[in-house]
Design an enzyme around this catalytic site. Structure first.
Site, short mmCIF file in Angstrom:
data_model
loop_
_atom_site.label_atom_id
_atom_site.label_comp_id
_atom_site.label_asym_id
_atom_site.label_seq_id
_atom_site.Cartn_x
_atom_site.Cartn_y
_atom_site.Cartn_z
N ALA A 55 29.61 45.10 27.95
CA ALA A 55 28.23 44.95 27.50
C ALA A 55 27.87 45.85 26.31
O ALA A 55 27.36 45.36 25.30
CB ALA A 55 27.28 45.15 28.68
N ARG A 90 27.17 34.83 23.63
CA ARG A 90 27.36 35.14 25.05
C ARG A 90 25.97 35.13 25.65
O ARG A 90 25.36 36.18 25.82
CB ARG A 90 28.00 36.53 25.27
CG ARG A 90 29.40 36.74 24.76
CD ARG A 90 30.48 36.06 25.58
NE ARG A 90 30.56 36.51 26.96
CZ ARG A 90 31.23 37.59 27.38
NH1 ARG A 90 31.86 38.36 26.54
NH2 ARG A 90 31.28 37.89 28.66
N GLN A 204 42.14 43.27 34.38
CA GLN A 204 41.63 44.25 33.41
C GLN A 204 42.15 45.65 33.69
O GLN A 204 42.25 46.47 32.78
CB GLN A 204 40.09 44.28 33.41
CG GLN A 204 39.43 43.00 32.96
CD GLN A 204 39.07 42.11 34.13
OE1 GLN A 204 39.74 42.12 35.17
NE2 GLN A 204 38.02 41.33 33.98
N ASP A 245 28.17 46.45 37.01
CA ASP A 245 27.50 45.54 36.09
C ASP A 245 25.99 45.54 36.31
O ASP A 245 25.23 45.23 35.39
CB ASP A 245 28.05 44.13 36.27
CG ASP A 245 29.48 44.06 35.79
OD1 ASP A 245 30.37 44.42 36.58
OD2 ASP A 245 29.70 43.67 34.64
#
Lengths: 369, 369
Positions: A55, A90, A204, A245
């Site tokens: 982000a 996005r 990841q 998140d």
């Protein structure tokens, strides 16, 4: 952070003083390629194809995208077009929206003659602010890590931290969130060793976190996501730190799928479980994270196929399941606050609870929920 | 069980009435290839290269290996040679040793003229016994599944069972252990749906369990090992059933790495967690599984590389980590008995405790620990 001894950010102004350089993250961990963004379209493409991800880094890239657009044409109409184009890359990314909402009105009030300079100044400001936030998260975390390290028996050779997914500098402009704590502990002389969850389905951890730690020279071991419970049961993990998140007002933490399982194992074995987050990821409107946070379900292909480097050195994808199999792919889970020892934020360390969060962010105490 | 409607075992006597046919499991799930074992050497090769795997199936294959050896030369010296050769294929496999220890003295006491017939009879007996044990495990499990299914609200569309790794018919001669329960529930008309943990690092769930369920026509979804906690938290799992490699006298269960994490999630969400096992896998000498069972650490390559079918349809391996990374690979973990709702055995269902196990196996009550 460092790549073979050389300090890097994940985005920076090119030496020509107008284009922006990024590390092409679609090529990691198998190739290190710097890509130069020379136009707003380059920036939009880098975001939509995930050459940049995470982000904060998406927001920073969009900011440079606007600056590049202004350099070509500083008109009102082009400002509008650039912001619309970048926002569409996005559509659900919170930081992208946030960065553009900060830049667009500021530039609209700036005379077109001064817009280019102002746009670059704003982009640099957004990047620098992100670096400070992440540094501060790590600085506060360091106090907890140092205390836990000092409690280990004299002669202990390493302080073992388990992390999940990638909450590292590649997801931000520098430092990262969870990994900021690890970098600062390492730089402070604490002999950190990191257990890196590979983090299926997109790996990841195995790809990006391992690459970051390897590049910076921090001891680590990649493990399958199944292994953390066994390690904690046998005293091989001193602490867990993950990113998030979205953090609910009650301290519930939404993060990459599998985080909840590690928090359960930490709780069962008395291992401290901390979550690192910048203030803007707290969702003050969300009273109950487990019940309320919607969980994205992604395509089955991420489960049935795995990509990596083949024997010929080329990136390829292999199917691990039989043809015709059905697969299901939830991308995140929510760890209940009761399993979280504490939160690392840029303002300090607090309990994973409404009271804990409000002790650091009192300005949200009176808000209309 | 069935493959596209046709019933199969994992090993069977060829229609020529002397060679043994196996499913070459190294080719699964991407190719279904039956291989005919025509000599003791063929049987030894099939075991050592893991064309057959799973403790009971290895024992059965070795039994046919001895029969094939006797067919060529029924002398005492060839009996000795065959048993030594077969035992050396997988030196630590308990069932291999057990099968040969049963066959060798029996044949030694049989006149050489009758040895071939006796050897084939013993091989068939070992296979049939395994099928009965596994069938009985599933039959007892079915009573529990049926009860749980009947407790679901009227109109429920499916009964969701989560399993880890492959405890299916491919690991045995037929039925499997954990999957025996699932096959029998399905055949009994319970609308089973299976959540299949992919089971990194070797992906036995994604490859073998998924292939078994797909072939038999049982609804399923492959999930990453990270997903089970989220599913249980949101009421999408009615029950967990796994196999076990070794069960301690106190009910602690050693199984494929990651089982413990699923048991924690089941416990946290009130989901029944059962383990299916044949009596011979109970280690009556082991009083404390978590403390006492040694955990095999396997090569890092299983973590850093994943194999599957590439776009050209060929089986290939890809590296998911950066070059030079360090990885660690524990193959099993131990789930404490306190997290296990019950055990499914060929003698019935019992609590995961010494008292529970002794209620079904009283003959071990007086043994000298």
């Amino acid at each position: 952070m460092k790549i073979n001894g050389v300090p890097y950010r994940s985005i920076w102004l090119n030496k020509n003083a107008w284009s922006a350089d990024i590390i092409d993250q679609t090529r990691l961990p198998h190739e290190f390629v710097v890509k130069t963004l020379q136009s707003m379209q380059d920036a939009a493409e880098a975001i939509s194809t995930m050459r940049v991800r995470g982000a904060p880094l998406i927001g920073a890239t969009a900011a440079y995208g606007v600056a590049l657009a202004m350099r070509e044409d500083a008109s009102d109409s082009n400002l509008q077009l650039a912001c619309e184009t970048l926002l569409a890359t996005r559509p659900t990314a919170v930081n992208l929206r946030w960065a553009l909402a900060r830049i667009q009105p500021d530039l609209a009030e700036t005379s077109s003659g001064a817009r280019v300079e102002r746009a670059y100044a704003l982009a640099a400001e957004i990047c620098d602010e992100d670096v400070v936030i992440n540094y501060d998260i790590g600085r506060h975390a360091l106090t907890v890590i140092r205390e836990l390290w000092q409690k280990k028996p004299a002669g202990s050779e390493a302080f073992h931290i388990l992390t999940h997914c990638n909450a590292g500098w590649l997801a931000t402009v520098d430092w990262g969130t969870a990994l900021s704590a690890i970098y600062q502990a390492w730089d402070d002389g604490i002999p950190v060793h990191v257990w890196v969850d590979e983090t299926r389905p997109r790996n990841q951890g195995a790809a990006l976190t391992a690459w970051e730690l390897l590049s910076h020279g921090i001891p680590h071991d990649v493990i399958v996501d199944n292994a953390g419970g066994h390690l904690m049961q046998h005293g091989q993990v001193d602490m867990c730190i993950t990113g998030t998140d979205r953090t609910a007002r009650n301290g519930d933490v939404c993060n990459k799928i599998g985080t909840y399982l590690k928090a359960l194992a930490a709780h069962d074995n008395g291992v401290p479980f901390y979550v690192a987050l910048p203030g803007p990821t707290i969702d003050w409107q969300m009273d109950d994270g487990v019940k309320g946070i919607p969980i994205e379900r992604r395509e089955a292909l991420e489960v049935t196929h795995v990509s990596g480097k083949n024997a010929a050195g080329k990136v390829d994808s292999v199917q691990i399941t039989p043809d015709g199999v059905s697969a299901c792919n939830y991308a995140f889970d929510v760890t209940p606050a009761r399993l979280v020892t504490g939160l690392f934020t840029e303002r300090g360390v607090c309990a994973a609870s409404e009271a804990g969060l409000l002790s650091l962010y009192p300005e949200y105490g009176d808000m209309d929920k």
